[in-house]
Design a protein around this motif. Structure first.
Motif, PDB file in Angstrom:
ATOM      1  N   ASP A  88      12.888   9.587  -5.220  1.00 37.81           N
ATOM      2  CA  ASP A  88      12.088   8.687  -6.071  1.00 37.81           C
ATOM      3  C   ASP A  88      11.195  10.141  -5.139  1.00 37.81           C
ATOM      4  OD1 ASP A  88       9.395   7.973  -5.796  1.00 37.81           O
ATOM      5  OD2 ASP A  88       9.255   6.453  -3.879  1.00 37.81           O
ATOM      6  N   ILE A  89      10.746  10.876  -6.782  1.00 36.96           N
ATOM      7  CA  ILE A  89      10.196  11.949  -6.256  1.00 36.96           C
ATOM      8  C   ILE A  89       8.938  11.716  -6.787  1.00 36.96           C
ATOM      9  CG2 ILE A  89       9.388  14.408  -8.064  1.00 36.96           C
ATOM     10  CD1 ILE A  89      12.190  13.165  -9.280  1.00 36.96           C
ATOM     11  N   GLY A  90       7.663  12.501  -5.218  1.00 38.92           N
ATOM     12  CA  GLY A  90       6.360  12.342  -5.067  1.00 38.92           C
ATOM     13  C   GLY A  90       5.793  13.321  -5.092  1.00 38.92           C
ATOM     14  N   GLY A  91       4.699  13.660  -4.714  1.00 38.67           N
ATOM     15  CA  GLY A  91       3.898  14.586  -5.228  1.00 38.67           C
ATOM     16  C   GLY A  91       4.310  15.682  -3.839  1.00 38.67           C
TER      17      GLY A  91
ATOM     18  N   LEU B 243       0.660  -1.212  -0.216  1.00 33.45           N
ATOM     19  CA  LEU B 243      -0.422  -0.035   0.163  1.00 33.45           C
ATOM     20  C   LEU B 243       1.332   1.150   0.137  1.00 33.45           C
ATOM     21  CD1 LEU B 243      -3.186   0.425  -0.548  1.00 33.45           C
ATOM     22  CD2 LEU B 243      -3.036   0.372   2.630  1.00 33.45           C
ATOM     23  N   ASP B 244       0.956   1.737  -0.700  1.00 33.98           N
ATOM     24  CA  ASP B 244       1.809   3.118  -1.415  1.00 33.98           C
ATOM     25  C   ASP B 244       1.086   3.957  -1.390  1.00 33.98           C
ATOM     26  OD1 ASP B 244       3.740   5.095  -2.253  1.00 33.98           O
ATOM     27  OD2 ASP B 244       3.725   4.314  -4.342  1.00 33.98           O
ATOM     28  N   ILE B 245       1.286   4.786   0.590  1.00 35.02           N
ATOM     29  CA  ILE B 245      -0.037   5.918   0.494  1.00 35.02           C
ATOM     30  C   ILE B 245       0.977   7.547  -0.048  1.00 35.02           C
ATOM     31  CG2 ILE B 245      -1.604   6.984   2.056  1.00 35.02           C
ATOM     32  CD1 ILE B 245      -1.752   4.980   3.340  1.00 35.02           C
ATOM     33  N   GLY B 246       0.582   7.944  -1.093  1.00 32.27           N
ATOM     34  CA  GLY B 246       1.436   9.251  -1.872  1.00 32.27           C
ATOM     35  C   GLY B 246       0.806  10.313  -1.341  1.00 32.27           C
ATOM     36  N   THR B 247       1.111  11.323  -2.116  1.00 32.90           N
ATOM     37  CA  THR B 247       0.970  12.616  -1.567  1.00 32.90           C
ATOM     38  C   THR B 247      -0.301  13.512  -2.734  1.00 32.90           C
ATOM     39  OG1 THR B 247       2.222  13.503  -0.784  1.00 32.90           O
ATOM     40  CG2 THR B 247       1.112  14.626  -1.958  1.00 32.90           C
TER      41      THR B 247
ATOM     42  N   PHE C 129      13.327  15.762   1.279  1.00 32.64           N
ATOM     43  CA  PHE C 129      13.136  17.332   1.312  1.00 32.64           C
ATOM     44  C   PHE C 129      12.119  17.484   0.607  1.00 32.64           C
ATOM     45  CE2 PHE C 129      15.569  16.673  -2.915  1.00 32.64           C
ATOM     46  CZ  PHE C 129      15.066  17.748  -3.358  1.00 32.64           C
ATOM     47  N   GLY C 130      11.198  18.651   1.232  1.00 33.68           N
ATOM     48  CA  GLY C 130       9.904  18.996   0.736  1.00 33.68           C
ATOM     49  C   GLY C 130       9.219  19.587  -0.756  1.00 33.68           C
ATOM     50  N   ILE C 131      10.241  19.186  -1.716  1.00 35.15           N
ATOM     51  CA  ILE C 131       9.357  19.614  -2.514  1.00 35.15           C
ATOM     52  C   ILE C 131       9.258  18.166  -3.564  1.00 35.15           C
ATOM     53  CG2 ILE C 131      10.164  21.252  -5.156  1.00 35.15           C
ATOM     54  CD1 ILE C 131      12.772  22.152  -2.929  1.00 35.15           C
ATOM     55  N   GLY C 132       8.239  18.066  -4.476  1.00 37.02           N
ATOM     56  CA  GLY C 132       7.484  17.555  -4.850  1.00 37.02           C
ATOM     57  C   GLY C 132       6.996  17.714  -6.514  1.00 37.02           C
ATOM     58  N   GLY C 133       6.435  16.512  -7.201  1.00 40.83           N
ATOM     59  CA  GLY C 133       5.237  16.964  -8.324  1.00 40.83           C
ATOM     60  C   GLY C 133       4.487  18.280  -7.672  1.00 40.83           C
ATOM     61  N   ARG C 134       3.860  18.194  -6.566  1.00 43.20           N
ATOM     62  CA  ARG C 134       2.548  19.712  -5.962  1.00 43.20           C
ATOM     63  C   ARG C 134       3.549  20.708  -6.733  1.00 43.20           C
ATOM     64  NH1 ARG C 134      -1.513  18.043  -1.444  1.00 43.20           N
ATOM     65  NH2 ARG C 134      -3.176  16.095  -2.573  1.00 43.20           N
ATOM     66  N   SER C 135       4.691  21.007  -6.012  1.00 41.18           N
ATOM     67  CA  SER C 135       5.880  22.010  -6.187  1.00 41.18           C
ATOM     68  C   SER C 135       5.186  23.012  -7.407  1.00 41.18           C
ATOM     69  CB  SER C 135       7.036  22.132  -5.448  1.00 41.18           C
ATOM     70  OG  SER C 135       7.489  23.577  -5.498  1.00 41.18           O
TER      71      SER C 135
ATOM     72  N   TRP D 192      14.480  22.835  -7.459  1.00 44.13           N
ATOM     73  CA  TRP D 192      14.797  21.454  -6.097  1.00 44.13           C
ATOM     74  C   TRP D 192      15.566  21.011  -7.233  1.00 44.13           C
ATOM     75  CZ3 TRP D 192      15.775  17.440  -9.793  1.00 44.13           C
ATOM     76  CH2 TRP D 192      14.712  16.042  -9.438  1.00 44.13           C
ATOM     77  N   LEU D 193      16.268  21.097  -8.306  1.00 45.79           N
ATOM     78  CA  LEU D 193      17.746  20.898  -7.995  1.00 45.79           C
ATOM     79  C   LEU D 193      19.027  21.317  -6.615  1.00 45.79           C
ATOM     80  CD1 LEU D 193      18.956  19.557 -10.287  1.00 45.79           C
ATOM     81  CD2 LEU D 193      20.397  21.525 -11.351  1.00 45.79           C
ATOM     82  N   SER D 194      18.566  22.806  -6.182  1.00 44.88           N
ATOM     83  CA  SER D 194      19.292  23.242  -5.345  1.00 44.88           C
ATOM     84  C   SER D 194      19.202  22.491  -4.232  1.00 44.88           C
ATOM     85  CB  SER D 194      18.433  24.671  -4.455  1.00 44.88           C
ATOM     86  OG  SER D 194      19.092  25.881  -5.453  1.00 44.88           O
ATOM     87  N   GLY D 195      17.463  21.729  -3.364  1.00 43.90           N
ATOM     88  CA  GLY D 195      17.288  21.090  -2.985  1.00 43.90           C
ATOM     89  C   GLY D 195      18.040  19.341  -3.087  1.00 43.90           C
ATOM     90  N   VAL D 196      18.145  19.165  -4.499  1.00 43.26           N
ATOM     91  CA  VAL D 196      19.028  17.954  -4.506  1.00 43.26           C
ATOM     92  C   VAL D 196      19.785  18.014  -4.452  1.00 43.26           C
ATOM     93  CG1 VAL D 196      19.328  16.317  -6.383  1.00 43.26           C
ATOM     94  CG2 VAL D 196      17.090  17.259  -6.536  1.00 43.26           C
ATOM     95  N   GLN D 197      20.508  18.762  -4.424  1.00 45.60           N
ATOM     96  CA  GLN D 197      22.276  19.545  -3.785  1.00 45.60           C
ATOM     97  C   GLN D 197      22.803  19.260  -2.179  1.00 45.60           C
ATOM     98  OE1 GLN D 197      22.438  22.896  -6.496  1.00 45.60           O
ATOM     99  NE2 GLN D 197      23.932  22.696  -8.117  1.00 45.60           N
TER     100      GLN D 197
END
Length: 461
Positions: free
Chosen positions: A275-278, A60-64, A297-303, A351-356
Motif C-alpha cells: 500500500d503505497i501512500g503519500g 475513513l482513510d486519512i491519508g497523507t 517504511f517512510g518513503i511514499g509518493g511525496r518523496s 524506494w526499492l532498497s526500502g522494499v528489499q
C-alpha cells in the motif's frame, strides 16, 4: 543521504509531529481550539445532513495526500454495497509519515470529505472504522505453543480467551520495547490495534475454530499489531470532533489484506500487499489466507514529488502535476522531462532498497509469495510498477521466481458492489479493506449467536 539515514530522519520528524499533537488539539480549559471548532463549518452553508441509517458503515482513510470517505450498506450475504464516496486534499502540514500531525486541520478536511459522501449516499453513518499507518506501527505474527493440563476436556471460550490474552500481552511487551528503542522513550505507551489468528493446530491437527476440540498440545500462530497511544488518541479526537462512533482502528496493510480475502474464511490466498501512500509504503505478507506480518517504511509518493521539485527548481504543487503527467509528454516541458525522469529514477532506487530491506525483516521460514498486489495513490506511478516487474531486485530475497505485479482495483475485491458512478481505482482499496474490518468487528458483537461470532469476539480489543 542513504536509505537508513532517510528512515532515521523520518522517524525523528514523526516523533516531533507526535509531540505537536498533544499541544495543538485543544485550547486549554476553553475546549477545542478555534480552528477545530470551525471544522463543522466546512460543510456547505445550505447543506442539511441526511438522517443516519442503522445498516450503513463508514470507512475513513486519512491519508497523507487525501482523506477518503466511503459509506456502504451491509448486504444479507455479508457483502458491501458502496453508496457514497468523498475525497478531499490534505494540507501539507496535516500529516507526516502516515501519522496525524495537526488534529484540527485533519478534522476540517475530514468534514469536507464526509459531506461529499453523505450527499451522494443520501444518508449518514456514525459507525466508523479509521485506518492507521506509519513506521511506528508494529505488526508481527508469533507462534506460541500451549500445553493444556486436561487434554480430555473440550477447549472452551474462556480457555481460548486466556490463551489469546497471553499471546497479546507477550506481543505487546515486544512492540513496546521496539517502539521505545526507536523513539528513545522508555515510557512510551502502546495499544493493541488488530489481532487475528493465522493458524491453529491441536495435537498436530490443523483446525479453523478450536472451541469444543479436545487435545493437549495447542500451537497458535497469532498476528498482532500495536501503535503508540499518541497516534490512537489523535484519531479518537478527530472522530470525537466529527461526532463519529469509532468502531475500530485498523492497520492499513492488514485492512487491505482483509479486502483481498473477502468473506472466505478458508481462503488459501497468498501474496504480498504493498500500500503505497503519500508518506509511507506499507507492506503485508499473506500466506495461505493468514497475515504473516505488516511493516512500513517512510518513503511514499511525496518523496518522488520532492525529488522532482528539487531537480527542476519548481514548487511542490507544480512538481506534483508533472509527476502525475509522467506518461503524457505534452504536459511536461520538453526541456524539463529528462531531468524529471532522472529524479524519479534516483528516488526509485531508494524506494526499492526500502522494499528489499523491509521484506528481509519478515524472516519467514518459507519462500515469499510470488504475487505482489499494489494499491494506494502512489501505486499509480507506472515507473514504480515497471521497476518491480523488469529489474532483478528480487534475486537476493527468498522468491522462487520473479514475482508477478498486479495493480489492485475494486473489481478484484470480493463481496463489494459499487452502486455509485464513481470509479473506485487502486487508491480506494484501503478504504474497502477498512469496511471489511468493520464487518469482522460487527460479526463479533455479543448478539451474534453462532460460533463464528463468539470466536470473533475473542479477538476484539
Amino acid at each position: 543521504m542513504g536509505f537508513l539515514d532517510t528512515v532515521k530522519s523520518a522517524k525523528a520528524k514523526v516523533q516531533a509531529a507526535a509531540k505537536a499533537v498533544k499541544t495543538t488539539d485543544y485550547d486549554g480549559a476553553n475546549g477545542p481550539s478555534a480552528k477545530s471548532a470551525n471544522a463543522a463549518s466546512a460543510r456547505d452553508a445550505d447543506y442539511i445532513p441526511p438522517k443516519a441509517s442503522d445498516d450503513t458503515i463508514l470507512a475513513l482513510d486519512i491519508g497523507t495526500e487525501f482523506v477518503k470517505a466511503v459509506i456502504a450498506r451491509q448486504t444479507k450475504d455479508h457483502g458491501l454495497d458502496i453508496i457514497g464516496i468523498g475525497k478531499a486534499h490534505q494540507d501539507s502540514s496535516n500529516m507526516y509519515a502516515g501519522a496525524i500531525a495537526d488534529i484540527p486541520g485533519v478534522a476540517s478536511v475530514c468534514e469536507k470529505t464526509l459531506s461529499q459522501a453523505e450527499k451522494m449516499a443520501g444518508t449518514t453513518s456514525k459507525l466508523t472504522v479509521v485506518g492507521i499507518a506509519g513506521e511506528l506501527i508494529k505488526g508481527n505474527t508469533s507462534t506460541v505453543r500451549y500445553r493444556r493440563k486436561s487434554g480430555n476436556k473440550p477447549l472452551s471460550e474462556q480457555e481460548m480467551a486466556l490463551i489469546i490474552k497471553r499471546v497479546q500481552d507477550r506481543a505487546g511487551e515486544r512492540a513496546r520495547k521496539e517502539i521505545a528503542d526507536e523513539t528513545n522513550n522508555p515510557n512510551v505507551e502502546v495499544r493493541l490495534i488488530n489481532s487475528a489468528i493465522v493458524s491453529i493446530t491441536i495435537d498436530g491437527y490443523k483446525i479453523s475454530n478450536p472451541i469444543g476440540f479436545k487435545g493437549t498440545d495447542v500451537v497458535l500462530q497469532f498476528y498482532t499489531a500495536f501503535a503508540p497511544l499518541v497516534h490512537i488518541s489523535a484519531i479518537e479526537k478527530v472522530c470525537a470532533e466529527l461526532s463519529l462512533d469509532l468502531l475500530a482502528v485498523a492497520v492499513e496493510p492488514f485492512a487491505v489484506c482483509r479486502a483481498c480475502l473477502g468473506d472466505e474464511l478458508d481462503s488459501n490466498f497468498s501474496g504480498i500487499v504493498m500500500d503505497i501512500g503519500g508518506g509511507t509504503t506499507d507492506i503485508a505478507v499473506v500466506d495461505d489466507g493468514g497475515v504473516e506480518g505488516t511493516k512500513m517504511f517512510g518513503i511514499g509518493g511525496r518523496s518522488f514529488t520532492h525529488q522532482i521539485a528539487e531537480a527542476l527548481n519548481v514548487d511542490f504543487d507544480t512538481a506534483e502535476k508533472y509527476k502525475l503527467s509522467v506518461n503524457n509528454p505534452t504536459k511536461v516541458p520538453a526541456d524539463l522531462r529528462d531531468k524529471m525522469m532522472l529524479a524519479i529514477q534516483r528516488n526509485l532506487a531508494v524506494w526499492l532498497s526500502g522494499v528489499q530491506i523491509t521484506l528481509e525483516e519478515f524472516q519467514l521460514t518459507e519462500m515469499l509469495p510470488n504475487k505482489i498486489l499494489l494499491c494506494g495513490g502512489g501505486a499509480g506511478l507506472s515507473e514504480l510498477q515497471e521497476v518491480l516487474s523488469t529489474t532483478d531486485w528480487f534475486k537476493e530475497l527468498p522468491f522462487a521466481r520473479r514475482p508477478v505485479i498486479h495493480l489492485v482495483e475494486s473489481a478484484d475485491i470480493p463481496g463489494v458492489h459499487n452502486s455509485t458512478e464513481t470509479h473506485l481505482d487502486h487508491s480506494y482499496i484501503t478504504a474497502l479493506g477498512l469496511l471489511r474490518v468493520a464487518l469482522d468487528t460487527l460479526a463479533g458483537s455479543p448478539d451474534e449467536g453462532g460460533l463464528r461470532g463468539k470466536f470473533a469476539k475473542l479477538l476484539q480489543n
